[in-house]
Design an enzyme around this catalytic site. Structure first.
Site, PDB file in Angstrom:
ATOM      1  N   ASN A  11       0.833  -1.227   0.000  1.00 44.34           N
ATOM      2  CA  ASN A  11       0.000   0.000   0.000  1.00 44.34           C
ATOM      3  C   ASN A  11       0.861   1.268   0.000  1.00 44.34           C
ATOM      4  OD1 ASN A  11      -2.508   1.560   2.180  1.00 44.34           O
ATOM      5  ND2 ASN A  11      -2.441   1.527  -0.030  1.00 44.34           N
ATOM      6  N   CYS A  13       3.080   1.694  -3.213  1.00 42.74           N
ATOM      7  CA  CYS A  13       3.432   1.921  -4.631  1.00 42.74           C
ATOM      8  C   CYS A  13       2.224   1.884  -5.557  1.00 42.74           C
ATOM      9  CB  CYS A  13       4.462   0.896  -5.098  1.00 42.74           C
ATOM     10  SG  CYS A  13       6.052   1.028  -4.263  1.00 42.74           S
TER      11      CYS A  13
HETATM   12  P1  4NP Z   1       3.263  -2.158  -3.441  1.00 42.20           P
HETATM   13  O1  4NP Z   1       4.861  -2.302  -3.563  1.00 42.20           O
HETATM   14  O2  4NP Z   1       2.724  -3.514  -3.055  1.00 42.20           O
HETATM   15  O3  4NP Z   1       2.844  -1.778  -4.821  1.00 42.20           O
HETATM   16  O4  4NP Z   1       2.985  -1.096  -2.423  1.00 42.20           O
HETATM   17  C1  4NP Z   1       5.648  -2.804  -2.522  1.00 42.20           C
HETATM   18  C2  4NP Z   1       6.053  -1.971  -1.512  1.00 42.20           C
HETATM   19  C3  4NP Z   1       6.875  -2.452  -0.509  1.00 42.20           C
HETATM   20  C4  4NP Z   1       7.268  -3.769  -0.520  1.00 42.20           C
HETATM   21  C5  4NP Z   1       6.855  -4.596  -1.536  1.00 42.20           C
HETATM   22  C6  4NP Z   1       6.024  -4.112  -2.535  1.00 42.20           C
HETATM   23  N1  4NP Z   1       8.105  -4.260   0.487  1.00 42.20           N
HETATM   24  O5  4NP Z   1       8.502  -5.433   0.420  1.00 42.20           O
HETATM   25  O6  4NP Z   1       8.447  -3.530   1.430  1.00 42.20           O
END
Ligand code: 4NP
Length: 146
Positions: A11, A13
């Site tokens: 939550n 990107c």
């Molecule tokens: P999102 O991207 O799922 O699109 O918000 C990510 C943000 C952080 C992480 C992985 C995906 N993480 O591993 O911290």
């Protein structure tokens, strides 16, 4: 009023971009919506969106910097009409929490049958691609639902 929850892993990107585009597209069309976003993991709870997501959306004229990460919770199945997830992994994680067909039926991939790939470990071009993929899909949801 249609209620959308956008879900990805962190939550920070992809789903903040989805929230931003759904709200923007609804405003442009004059549709009344409630939009929120959440992550299946709690790694970034309370944080603002990734600065690369904020920059990509700012370049499109949309400010998502005020959003804050939160974790998806079971109560979200009751609060939202549609739970739109970014990839197959999010789909599995959310469906694993659903109780019964009515809750499961609310869950769908944000981009129909395609994953929106996680841009977290890539470069800025990945964020621009996510922004465009998510824009088209967000417009399509509003055109379908209203
Ligand atoms: P999102 O991207 O799922 O699109 O918000 C990510 C943000 C952080 C992480 C992985 C995906 N993480 O591993 O911290």
């Amino acid at each position: 009023m249609k209620q959308y929850l956008v879900v990805c892993l962190g939550n920070i990107c992809r789903s903040p971009i989805g929230e931003g585009w759904l709200r923007h597209a609804a405003m442009v069309r004059g549709c009344r919506v409630k939009v929120d976003s959440a992550g299946t993991a709690g790694y970034h709870v309370g944080e603002a969106p990734d600065r690369r997501s904020v920059a990509a959306m700012k370049a499109a004229g949309i400010d998502i910097s005020g959003q804050r990460s939160r974790k998806f919770v079971r109560a979200d199945f009751k609060k939202f009409d549609r739970i739109l997830v970014m990839d197959q992994s999010n789909l599995r994680d959310v469906l694993a929490l659903a109780r019964g067909d009515e809750e499961a039926a609310k869950v769908a991939l944000f981009d129909g049958t395609s994953d929106v790939p996680d841009p977290y470990y890539g470069g800025d071009d990945g964020f621009a691609r996510v922004r465009e993929q998510v824009r088209v899909a967000a417009e399509s949801w509003l055109d379908t639902d209203f």
